[in-house]
Design an enzyme around this catalytic site. Sequence first.
Site, PDB file in Angstrom:
ATOM      1  N   CYS A 113       0.817  -1.223   0.000  1.00 39.86           N
ATOM      2  CA  CYS A 113       0.000   0.000   0.000  1.00 39.86           C
ATOM      3  C   CYS A 113       0.849   1.271   0.000  1.00 39.86           C
ATOM      4  O   CYS A 113       0.338   2.367  -0.227  1.00 39.86           O
ATOM      5  CB  CYS A 113      -0.942  -0.004   1.195  1.00 39.86           C
ATOM      6  SG  CYS A 113      -2.013  -1.442   1.196  1.00 39.86           S
ATOM      7  N   HIS A 246      -3.241   7.113   2.119  1.00 36.89           N
ATOM      8  CA  HIS A 246      -3.670   5.800   1.625  1.00 36.89           C
ATOM      9  C   HIS A 246      -5.065   5.504   2.179  1.00 36.89           C
ATOM     10  O   HIS A 246      -5.348   5.745   3.349  1.00 36.89           O
ATOM     11  CB  HIS A 246      -2.671   4.742   2.099  1.00 36.89           C
ATOM     12  CG  HIS A 246      -3.148   3.356   1.878  1.00 36.89           C
ATOM     13  ND1 HIS A 246      -3.637   2.934   0.661  1.00 36.89           N
ATOM     14  CD2 HIS A 246      -3.239   2.275   2.718  1.00 36.89           C
ATOM     15  CE1 HIS A 246      -3.992   1.662   0.766  1.00 36.89           C
ATOM     16  NE2 HIS A 246      -3.770   1.248   1.991  1.00 36.89           N
ATOM     17  N   ASN A 276      -9.943  -0.548  -0.235  1.00 33.66           N
ATOM     18  CA  ASN A 276      -8.483  -0.394  -0.209  1.00 33.66           C
ATOM     19  C   ASN A 276      -7.919  -0.945  -1.521  1.00 33.66           C
ATOM     20  O   ASN A 276      -7.942  -2.151  -1.750  1.00 33.66           O
ATOM     21  CB  ASN A 276      -7.934  -1.171   1.001  1.00 33.66           C
ATOM     22  CG  ASN A 276      -6.423  -1.090   1.119  1.00 33.66           C
ATOM     23  OD1 ASN A 276      -5.737  -0.654   0.196  1.00 33.66           O
ATOM     24  ND2 ASN A 276      -5.901  -1.536   2.248  1.00 33.66           N
TER      25      ASN A 276
END
Length: 322
Positions: A113, A246, A276
């Site tokens: 990520c 993020h 996500n």
Amino acid sequence: MYAALKSIASYIPTKCVSNHDFEKILDTSDEWIIERTGISTRYFALDGEDTSDLGAKAGALAIERAGLKPSDIDLILVGTLSPDFLGMPSTACLVARKLGLSNCPAFDITAACTGFIYLLATAKAFVESGIYKKVLIIGAEKISKILDFSDRSTCVLFGDGAGAAVISTTDDPKKSILDVHISGDGNFSSLLQTPISSLKNDAKQCLQMRGNEVFKIAVKTLVTDVENIMQKNNITSKDVTYFIPHQANLRIIKAVGERLSFQKEQIILSVQKYGNTSAASIPMAMNDVYESGKLKNGDLMVLDAIGGGLTWGSALVYFDGN
Ligand code: COA
């Protein structure tokens, strides 16, 4: 000469999956997912559509928005935790082929990520050293292919998608990628992992996360990381146009945003729509701001991410696109 972010683009797959779709296959509920994560929907790539397809679409648009042709690009970097192939060929090489390029260096970066921050750091280094002038960076993920759909604590969290940017030169520091900080600690590698051969659709080899432990580390690390990069550059939250973290969990973003004294209007949220999307999440969120007409040349963005590795990083970036 400084490196600058000249364009932003994204590609969102067409298949929308709602929390209600998960209610049909798991012991979960729309209420639980929204309350604990903020997520309402996510998008999954179609069968036959892989990470490089999503990446190439976002990349082509980023090149066009930078006023360039694919042949102008002299390096392609892809950040992904869900490559088309394990090992080789790299997803970046497949993207290059799909953009019609046959003589272009291309490689992948594995920072989960934190992928987009690692891409920015790498592109900035190549551009500011004079090695390459026009670098295409892409965060692209088809995470749906490595999810264990019997694990309710992970499969509802993730989505597919791609975001891309062209990094080129400027002589104005107020238009540049001002600073990037990246870090990592392999001692925490077991908190988030995709064991080898994870693309074979075996539940034991799918994405695994100890979410609760990651959550606690995430809030602390993200706050400290942004505080450090802002202090180092004499920037306060008032100087910042947008905080684009993020997009993993709405509760993490809100906790971090508040501790850093960002106002609601400064904090960019897209986790509700996309879930996500790992390396793609920051450029997808940035592209949403761009497409809404609210990202202007000269706007200062603070980017911040943490992910598997563990890896983490932050960046101060002026938007230098049109
Ligand atoms: N639906 C319903 N219940 C669920 C569920 C779901 N989809 N997923 C987990 N649960 C249950 C658990 O089984 C647990 O039940 P139990 O108490 O009977 O054992 C309960 O909910 C609480 O689980 P817990 O893991 O403590 O919840 P949480 O509030 O920590 O939320 C996450 C879970 C995964 C949403 C959260 O930990 C998270 O977002 N973690 C970090 C993710 C992240 O930041 N990643 C960043 C790097 S990518």
